[in-house]
Design a protein around this motif. Structure first.
Motif, PDB file in Angstrom:
ATOM      1  N   HIS A  49     -22.892 -34.312 -73.202  1.00 50.46           N
ATOM      2  CA  HIS A  49     -22.056 -35.673 -73.269  1.00 50.46           C
ATOM      3  C   HIS A  49     -21.458 -35.706 -74.626  1.00 50.46           C
ATOM      4  CE1 HIS A  49     -24.511 -36.453 -69.576  1.00 50.46           C
ATOM      5  NE2 HIS A  49     -25.383 -36.688 -70.366  1.00 50.46           N
ATOM      6  N   GLU A  58     -16.543 -34.253 -74.214  1.00 50.02           N
ATOM      7  CA  GLU A  58     -15.373 -35.002 -73.695  1.00 50.02           C
ATOM      8  C   GLU A  58     -14.758 -35.966 -74.685  1.00 50.02           C
ATOM      9  OE1 GLU A  58     -19.036 -36.866 -72.012  1.00 50.02           O
ATOM     10  OE2 GLU A  58     -18.350 -35.172 -72.694  1.00 50.02           O
ATOM     11  N   HIS A  59     -15.718 -36.036 -75.906  1.00 53.45           N
ATOM     12  CA  HIS A  59     -15.238 -37.216 -76.944  1.00 53.45           C
ATOM     13  C   HIS A  59     -14.649 -36.375 -78.201  1.00 53.45           C
ATOM     14  CE1 HIS A  59     -17.363 -40.105 -74.594  1.00 53.45           C
ATOM     15  NE2 HIS A  59     -18.319 -39.425 -74.335  1.00 53.45           N
ATOM     16  N   VAL A  96     -20.912 -31.566 -69.474  1.00 49.83           N
ATOM     17  CA  VAL A  96     -19.671 -32.384 -69.448  1.00 49.83           C
ATOM     18  C   VAL A  96     -19.207 -32.834 -68.380  1.00 49.83           C
ATOM     19  CG1 VAL A  96     -18.770 -30.935 -71.467  1.00 49.83           C
ATOM     20  CG2 VAL A  96     -18.369 -30.274 -69.103  1.00 49.83           C
ATOM     21  N   TRP A 143     -16.900 -33.630 -65.029  1.00 48.12           N
ATOM     22  CA  TRP A 143     -16.009 -33.058 -64.409  1.00 48.12           C
ATOM     23  C   TRP A 143     -15.131 -34.061 -63.717  1.00 48.12           C
ATOM     24  CZ3 TRP A 143     -11.803 -30.581 -63.934  1.00 48.12           C
ATOM     25  CH2 TRP A 143     -11.370 -29.903 -62.565  1.00 48.12           C
ATOM     26  N   HIS A 185     -15.482 -38.639 -63.948  1.00 52.33           N
ATOM     27  CA  HIS A 185     -16.290 -39.727 -64.587  1.00 52.33           C
ATOM     28  C   HIS A 185     -15.391 -40.853 -65.018  1.00 52.33           C
ATOM     29  CE1 HIS A 185     -19.358 -41.677 -67.164  1.00 52.33           C
ATOM     30  NE2 HIS A 185     -19.938 -40.817 -66.844  1.00 52.33           N
ATOM     31  N   HIS A 218     -13.653 -43.745 -67.379  1.00 48.38           N
ATOM     32  CA  HIS A 218     -13.325 -43.825 -68.735  1.00 48.38           C
ATOM     33  C   HIS A 218     -14.493 -44.341 -69.619  1.00 48.38           C
ATOM     34  CE1 HIS A 218     -11.384 -45.037 -72.481  1.00 48.38           C
ATOM     35  NE2 HIS A 218     -10.689 -43.883 -72.242  1.00 48.38           N
ATOM     36  N   ASP A 251     -12.153 -41.147 -75.233  1.00 52.60           N
ATOM     37  CA  ASP A 251     -12.501 -40.281 -74.322  1.00 52.60           C
ATOM     38  C   ASP A 251     -11.314 -39.259 -74.050  1.00 52.60           C
ATOM     39  OD1 ASP A 251     -13.398 -39.199 -72.136  1.00 52.60           O
ATOM     40  OD2 ASP A 251     -13.629 -41.034 -70.975  1.00 52.60           O
ATOM     41  N   TYR A 252     -11.394 -37.895 -74.263  1.00 51.07           N
ATOM     42  CA  TYR A 252     -10.154 -37.290 -74.158  1.00 51.07           C
ATOM     43  C   TYR A 252     -10.118 -36.025 -72.953  1.00 51.07           C
ATOM     44  CZ  TYR A 252      -9.916 -38.494 -79.277  1.00 51.07           C
ATOM     45  OH  TYR A 252      -9.865 -39.088 -80.430  1.00 51.07           O
ATOM     46  N   TRP A 253     -11.179 -35.437 -72.680  1.00 53.01           N
ATOM     47  CA  TRP A 253     -11.247 -34.492 -71.757  1.00 53.01           C
ATOM     48  C   TRP A 253     -12.159 -34.659 -70.501  1.00 53.01           C
ATOM     49  CZ3 TRP A 253      -7.467 -31.871 -74.026  1.00 53.01           C
ATOM     50  CH2 TRP A 253      -7.169 -31.680 -75.299  1.00 53.01           C
ATOM     51  N   ARG A 254     -11.807 -33.795 -69.525  1.00 52.85           N
ATOM     52  CA  ARG A 254     -12.659 -33.654 -68.249  1.00 52.85           C
ATOM     53  C   ARG A 254     -12.599 -32.151 -68.135  1.00 52.85           C
ATOM     54  NH1 ARG A 254     -13.791 -37.838 -69.635  1.00 52.85           N
ATOM     55  NH2 ARG A 254     -13.662 -39.853 -68.550  1.00 52.85           N
ATOM     56  N   MET A 255     -13.671 -31.582 -67.693  1.00 56.39           N
ATOM     57  CA  MET A 255     -13.801 -29.809 -67.630  1.00 56.39           C
ATOM     58  C   MET A 255     -14.342 -29.481 -66.552  1.00 56.39           C
ATOM     59  SD  MET A 255     -15.033 -29.043 -71.600  1.00 56.39           S
ATOM     60  CE  MET A 255     -14.111 -30.115 -73.138  1.00 56.39           C
TER      61      MET A 255
END
Length: 252
Positions: free
Chosen positions: A106, A109-110, A135, A137, A139, A141, A147-151
């Motif tokens: 966790h 993504e930040h 991380v 995939w 979720h 916000h 909160d920048y990314w989803r992977m």
């Protein structure tokens, strides 16, 4: 030529996968200290339900345990305040220390530049050491601080391409529910893009317009019906290993 073995979805749990990982780390280092780094170790009120890695490591390895909690801000469970993207600051703080296990849950993504964080983590991992990354995939916000990314799995594997992926499992985030899934081909962990074919069936619930509208109306707060599809939260959990033999390290 016989047909390839079919892809299977195998039920497991996060607790079982973590126990197996801790066992693997213990087998790789049967004697001497076991050095563990948790990136993003600060315990905040919003995530007190998360597993406590310090307790897990100390319970598993006893007096051999050497646990370091790293975070960008001071707080409960933090031993070292530093930015995981700042390799020079990490070198000043940690010197030549390397870790048998690094946990990074966790966090990415930040992080504004997760590729830099990945470079730091790979450098801090000892030869033969293991990494656990979790991380989202899918979720909602959650800005802590942003909160920048989803992977996807492929994205995580690309970030840590210097390491060998040895484990992959999917988890959700429902409170009190510890259900996880592996994807295998026969009895072998499947790591190819073919795993994407099963994700729709595992994690997506598609509603018609009336059901979607009813679902949104029953949720607290303002909801905007921009989509007819609803997907529960899903985390990608990747275990990777750094090449090389495990060596004794003084002062670990």
């Amino acid at each position: 030529m016989p047909d390839a073995a079919p892809i299977k979805v195998v039920g497991t749990s996060a607790a079982r996968e973590i126990d197996q990982l801790l066992d693997i780390v213990a087998q790789a280092r049967p004697s001497g200290p076991v050095s563990v780094l948790q990136v993003g170790a600060r315990i905040a009120p919003v995530n007190r339900a998360e597993r406590n890695w310090r307790h897990l490591v100390e319970a598993r390895y006893g007096p051999r345990a050497r646990f370091t909690g790293l975070d960008i801000a001071a707080g409960d469970n933090v031993d070292l305040v530093s930015d995981i993207c700042d390799r020079q600051a990490l070198a000043r703080a940690l010197g030549r220390r390397r870790f048998d296990l690094i946990v990074c849950e966790h966090v990415l993504e930040h992080v504004r530049a997760p590729w830099r964080a990945a470079e730091s983590v790979q450098a801090l991992l000892a030869p033969g050491g293991h990494l656990l990354v979790a991380v989202p995939w899918v979720h909602a916000h959650h800005a802590r601080p942003d909160d920048y990314w989803r992977m996807s799995f492929a994205g995580v594997a690309l970030l840590f391409e210097a390491l060998q992926v040895v484990g992959l499992f999917y988890t959700g985030t429902a409170a009190g529910l510890d259900v996880a899934y592996r994807v295998t081909r026969g009895d072998v962990l499947e790591l190819s893009p073919a795993i994407g074919a099963v994700e729709h069936g595992l994690f997506q619930l598609t509603l018609d317009h009336a059901e979607n509208k009813d679902l949104l109306q029953r949720q607290p707060g303002q909801r905007l019906p921009l989509s007819r599809a609803y997907m529960p939260a899903m985390l990608v959990n990747v275990v990777a290993r750094k090449a090389g033999p495990v060596r004794d390290r003084a002062g670990a």
